[in-house]
Design a protein around this motif. Structure first.
Motif, short mmCIF file in Angstrom:
data_model
loop_
_atom_site.label_atom_id
_atom_site.label_comp_id
_atom_site.label_asym_id
_atom_site.label_seq_id
_atom_site.Cartn_x
_atom_site.Cartn_y
_atom_site.Cartn_z
N GLY A 122 0.70 -0.97 -0.14
CA GLY A 122 -0.22 0.14 0.11
C GLY A 122 0.93 1.13 -0.06
O GLY A 122 -0.10 2.22 0.14
N GLU A 132 2.90 4.03 -2.09
CA GLU A 132 2.93 4.65 -2.97
C GLU A 132 4.16 5.26 -2.74
O GLU A 132 4.65 5.62 -4.32
CB GLU A 132 1.33 5.41 -3.46
CG GLU A 132 0.86 4.47 -3.69
CD GLU A 132 -0.98 5.64 -4.18
OE1 GLU A 132 -0.85 6.13 -3.43
OE2 GLU A 132 -1.81 4.87 -4.75
N LYS A 191 -1.83 4.19 -0.67
CA LYS A 191 -3.65 3.67 -0.85
C LYS A 191 -4.24 3.75 0.41
O LYS A 191 -5.52 4.44 0.40
CB LYS A 191 -3.43 2.09 -1.17
CG LYS A 191 -2.23 2.60 -2.92
CD LYS A 191 -2.40 0.88 -3.98
CE LYS A 191 -1.28 0.67 -4.60
NZ LYS A 191 -0.45 -0.41 -4.40
N SER A 192 -4.13 3.22 0.80
CA SER A 192 -4.92 3.27 2.73
C SER A 192 -6.27 4.23 2.43
O SER A 192 -5.01 5.55 2.14
CB SER A 192 -4.43 2.49 3.69
OG SER A 192 -4.91 2.83 4.54
#
Lengths: 80, 80
Positions: A32, A34, B47-48
């Motif tokens: 997750g 980025e 992303k979370s």
């Protein structure tokens, strides 16, 4: 009085250390993530009790020594 | 979501880099500097969108990779 200084790479400047950290995190399974940008963080203890004068002095320190203003931004924050 | 991570040496752990900066500042005439501690600052793009889950994940990253918890403390702060 304490000053907290954040020194970060300017936008657009490549950050290979941040890329290496992001890549290591991916390999460890943290999908997750980025992107990662790495900066420096300094805490200065100052004799000065005058907030405005202290901020001005720390900004001068950043310009003259702490930050490379060609590629880095800095932010000064005074506490107490 | 963005996470801001501060990694600092624990109190009592010697900080030769901070001492070198303080010494350089003294030599440049900034006599009002009583001490400097240097740490790291990381900005992570995640992303979370779940705040609690993101914070937990970043804390795990700190424990496993980003910080050396024997000598360093870390603080995680989520923005946006």
């Amino acid at each position: 009085m304490k000053a907290r200084v954040h020194i970060t790479l300017k936008q657009g400047v490549l950050d290979p250390q941040g890329k290496a950290i992001a890549s290591a995190l991916h390999h460890m399974g943290f999908a997750g993530v980025e992107g990662v940008r790495q900066g420096k963080f300094l805490e200065l203890d100052l004799k000065s009790t005058d907030r405005a004068a202290a901020e001005k002095e720390v900004r001068t320190m950043c310009e003259r020594l702490l930050a490379n203003t060609v590629i880095e931004d800095y932010a000064v924050e005074l506490v107490k």
